[in-house]
Design an enzyme around this catalytic site. Sequence first.
Site, PDB file in Angstrom:
ATOM      1  N   ASP A 195      81.809 -13.094  35.991  1.00 35.27           N
ATOM      2  CA  ASP A 195      81.068 -13.430  34.762  1.00 35.27           C
ATOM      3  C   ASP A 195      79.594 -13.070  34.913  1.00 35.27           C
ATOM      4  O   ASP A 195      78.966 -12.582  33.962  1.00 35.27           O
ATOM      5  CB  ASP A 195      81.213 -14.922  34.464  1.00 35.27           C
ATOM      6  N   GLU A 221      86.088  -6.222  30.555  1.00 33.51           N
ATOM      7  CA  GLU A 221      84.927  -5.607  31.202  1.00 33.51           C
ATOM      8  C   GLU A 221      84.479  -4.333  30.485  1.00 33.51           C
ATOM      9  O   GLU A 221      83.762  -3.513  31.053  1.00 33.51           O
ATOM     10  CB  GLU A 221      85.253  -5.296  32.670  1.00 33.51           C
TER      11      GLU A 221
END
Length: 306
Positions: A195, A221
């Site tokens: 994260d 992502e």
Amino acid sequence: MARDRVANPLEDTTRMAPAPPADAHEGGPAPALVVLSGSNVGEMYRIEKDAVVIGRGDRVDIRLVDDGISREHVRLTKVAGGVELQDLGSTNGTFRNGKRVDRELLAEGDKILLGSTTILKFSLQDHLDEMFQRQMSESALRDGLTRAYNKRYFIDRIDSELQHALRHGTPLALLFLDIDHFKKINDAHGHPAGDHVLTELARVVMTLLGDDCTLARFGGEEFAILGRGMDLDAASVLSEQLRAAVAAHPFSFDGRPISVTVSVGVARAPDPGLATAGDLVARADEAMYAAKRGGRNRVVVAGQAT
């Protein structure tokens, strides 16, 4: 893609008193527009100048690129009685609370339809109102982790921007960035580290983007950048700058360095055979996967040999 025109969607026979003069109380409520529907949904625009022009042209004060909006569609002017709305000879007209108008004084809560899908709400906003509206807008349009725009906003925006590019023959670029071996980062350092990498990468990318670029988290992502008015040469240069900046950035989490690179795919419009936003997305996505197959940490332009 063209949208069906909405006929008289805001029928409202309830009328309120005209808004008080915009400068009645220094530091008090100021006139503003909130976008209720359309490609810029959730955004708020303060009417700070004496006259503000709204349209889809490049030289207006508030640019809305939804289908059916004219280049210079409508003007808002501060007058002694408040704020006056004036249609500027638009092709599809301006509707206030469901009624087509040419020149009208606006009242608190008025809803204004421009083109096929854009609905604006006129209101007087004080500082707290503005803060609340902007927080609501941020929550609706932004990815909660990275603060890039979310996929919903991106899908709405790319459709409008592509129609504008195809209609006027102006360039539009789409860049897809995907973090290389992101699963390995999560496995080796943990999901909190993953994260952190997403958040930090978005910050690095944002520092290199101009005002005509829109960054969105497309999923997982993967990030997308929409470049209005950006030709293929400029998009290629920007892509390489982004790739190099990410590769050189010192990512770390809990004192442990993390190696991060991205693969970038680039597509453009107008381009032969490209007709929809889906076509543009597919070409950028295919180019990005070609960069992955080519060894990662590289840029591939759709249609060019790798």
